[in-house]
Scaffold this active site. Structure first.
Site, PDB file in Angstrom:
ATOM      1  N   CYS A 197     -39.812  14.728  21.820  1.00  0.00           N
ATOM      2  CA  CYS A 197     -38.521  14.149  22.157  1.00  0.00           C
ATOM      3  C   CYS A 197     -37.667  15.169  22.915  1.00  0.00           C
ATOM      4  CB  CYS A 197     -37.804  13.711  20.887  1.00  0.00           C
ATOM      5  SG  CYS A 197     -36.117  13.134  21.156  1.00  0.00           S
ATOM      6  N   CYS A 200     -34.367  16.063  20.593  1.00  0.00           N
ATOM      7  CA  CYS A 200     -34.392  16.879  19.365  1.00  0.00           C
ATOM      8  C   CYS A 200     -35.684  17.668  19.170  1.00  0.00           C
ATOM      9  CB  CYS A 200     -34.161  15.991  18.151  1.00  0.00           C
ATOM     10  SG  CYS A 200     -35.572  14.926  17.733  1.00  0.00           S
ATOM     11  N   CYS A 214     -38.326   8.186  19.093  1.00  0.00           N
ATOM     12  CA  CYS A 214     -38.360   9.389  18.266  1.00  0.00           C
ATOM     13  C   CYS A 214     -37.964   9.034  16.841  1.00  0.00           C
ATOM     14  CB  CYS A 214     -37.408  10.445  18.818  1.00  0.00           C
ATOM     15  SG  CYS A 214     -37.324  11.932  17.794  1.00  0.00           S
ATOM     16  N   CYS A 217     -34.641  11.452  15.649  1.00  0.00           N
ATOM     17  CA  CYS A 217     -33.244  11.275  16.070  1.00  0.00           C
ATOM     18  C   CYS A 217     -32.916   9.859  16.521  1.00  0.00           C
ATOM     19  CB  CYS A 217     -32.887  12.264  17.178  1.00  0.00           C
ATOM     20  SG  CYS A 217     -33.694  11.916  18.761  1.00  0.00           S
ATOM     21  N   ASP A 337     -50.397  29.846  41.166  1.00  0.00           N
ATOM     22  CA  ASP A 337     -51.111  29.746  39.891  1.00  0.00           C
ATOM     23  C   ASP A 337     -51.971  28.484  39.887  1.00  0.00           C
ATOM     24  OD1 ASP A 337     -51.975  29.629  37.289  1.00  0.00           O
ATOM     25  OD2 ASP A 337     -49.983  29.643  36.382  1.00  0.00           O
TER      26      ASP A 337
END
Length: 418
Positions: A197, A200, A214, A217, A337
């Site tokens: 999430c 949170c 979620c 929260c 990268d």
């Protein structure tokens, strides 16, 4: 142009001259250098060129060039549209696009994810289009959670109308910071960057797809008023009317791009009956999805820059009997990268003839070997075409998947095909 302050007019003219010189000498299309030179003369030029216009900004990790093209095409129903069609998606490119069409009231600008807050502030955009967020070029970009937070904060400081993909949790969280939003259920094939999430940090529950929420929260997927139906190749609008897409551009990702473009056009007052025919006319975007016939073999070019993009490209490959070339570079525009190669599942290529090319073909070869995918090494597409045709005369198609600079090099070999 005459309404601009004298210094801004001078900057725009000087920038156009630099861009023209760049094109004349074969150094590029001039989109970036023109903006760089203009900014030296007038640092506030982007804001000044934006005044009096209705601007839409389009940002995402994948698909922003295509979606920008689709939206710009749809908005031509309203008149001339200024847009950075060649993909120069930083302020220098935006300046060039706006300066090239000084009388266009409408503008659609593709924006690099990192630059969106800055460009939004400078242009005071009326519409912001957000599609997806996933890891990309981590050697230059911040973590995508931080990026989403910057988007959210920037949107909260404006009155921009957001058109956003409700199925991507990071995009949705950023879009929820806006004062007004239109939500599109555009899908999310790549989920590996959004299991937690963004509010949170709790683990998201994703069942049934595309729903997500979620448990910690209570944050949940916004209710979408537009949606893609991939099984029936259609888009459903807020009135629940179904629009058959029949796009020339392939795959689920382009159905999603089309749905977002239709929702954006609707925010401008353009109904689907008017926007959809314009979208259906587009067959390629800056070389993406273009097919070139060489020595009797149809070579199709696909761009993929990160794990999410490669996953989408795999989904539109021709049948397994059609060979595929994979090409990877690691220049500055690609990101130095290449560790992201290990996030891609190449096992889907088993049973297909695979060739590897590019500056980092050794990295790619090792990755394929780990996934037990046999491969052959090549230097040029023309070499592969000759070899395939000699050994399998019945093969008439070949797919090429390449990251950014590798794609541009291959495209240049064919005269920068569109």
């Amino acid at each position: 142009m005459s309404e601009l302050p004298l210094r801004a007019q001078l900057a725009a003219v000087v920038g156009k001259g630099a861009a023209s010189l760049s094109r004349a000498t074969g150094r590029g299309d001039g989109s970036v250098i023109g903006g760089k030179v203009a900014l030296k003369v007038e640092p506030d030029l982007l804001a000044q060129l934006s005044r009096g216009r209705r601007i839409a900004l389009v940002s995402a990790t994948n698909g922003k060039t295509t979606t920008t093209r689709l939206i710009a095409s749809a908005l031509q129903e309203l008149g001339p549209v200024a847009t950075n069609e060649h993909g120069a998606n930083m302020p220098t490119g935006h300046i060039t696009a706006l300066a090239n069409q000084p009388d266009a009231r409408e503008a659609v600008l593709e924006v690099d994810e990192k630059y969106l807050p800055r460009v939004l502030e400078a242009t005071n955009a009326a519409v912001v289009v957000l599609m997806n967020l996933s890891r990309d070029q981590m050697d230059r970009a911040s973590e995508i959670n931080l990026l989403a937070k910057k988007w959210r904060d920037a949107l909260g400081r404006t009155q921009a109308h957001v058109v956003a993909n409700a199925d991507d949790p990071l995009v949705a969280w950023a879009g929820l910071g806006a004062n007004y939003a239109t939500w599109v259920s555009a899908g999310q094939r790549w989920k590996e960057d959004s299991w937690c999430c963004p509010e949170c940090g709790g683990h998201l529950k994703r069942d049934p797809d595309p729903h997500w929420e979620c448990p910690e929260c209570g944050m949940r997927r916004p209710d979408a008023t537009w949606s893609v139906d991939n099984e029936n190749d259609s888009v459903v609008d807020p009135g629940e009317q179904r629009w058959p897409l029949r796009m020339s551009l392939p795959g689920d990702a382009n159905r999603a791009n089309a749905a977002i473009a239709m929702a954006t056009a609707a925010a401008y007052g353009i109904p689907a009956a008017q926007s959809l025919p314009r979208l259906q006319e587009i067959r390629s975007v800056a070389g993406r999805y273009t097919s070139v016939v060489t020595d009797g073999v149809e070579v199709r070019l696909l761009l993929a820059k990160n794990p999410a993009g490669w996953l989408e490209s795999f989904s539109v490959l021709d049948p397994p009997r059609v060979p595929v070339i994979l090409s990877v570079n690691a220049q500055i525009p690609d990101g130095k990268d290449t560790s992201w190669l290990w996030d891609v599942d190449y096992s889907v290529l088993r049973g297909r003839r695979v060739f590897v090319m590019g500056e980092r073909r050794t990295d790619l070869a090792l990755r394929l070997e780990t996934d037990e995918v046999p491969f052959e090494v090549a230097d040029r597409v023309s070499d592969v075409v000759a070899k395939v045709k000699a050994e399998s005369p019945d093969i008439t198609k070949l797919d090429v998947i390449a990251n950014y600079t590798a794609f541009q090099q291959i495209r240049a070999d064919y005269g920068r095909v569109e």
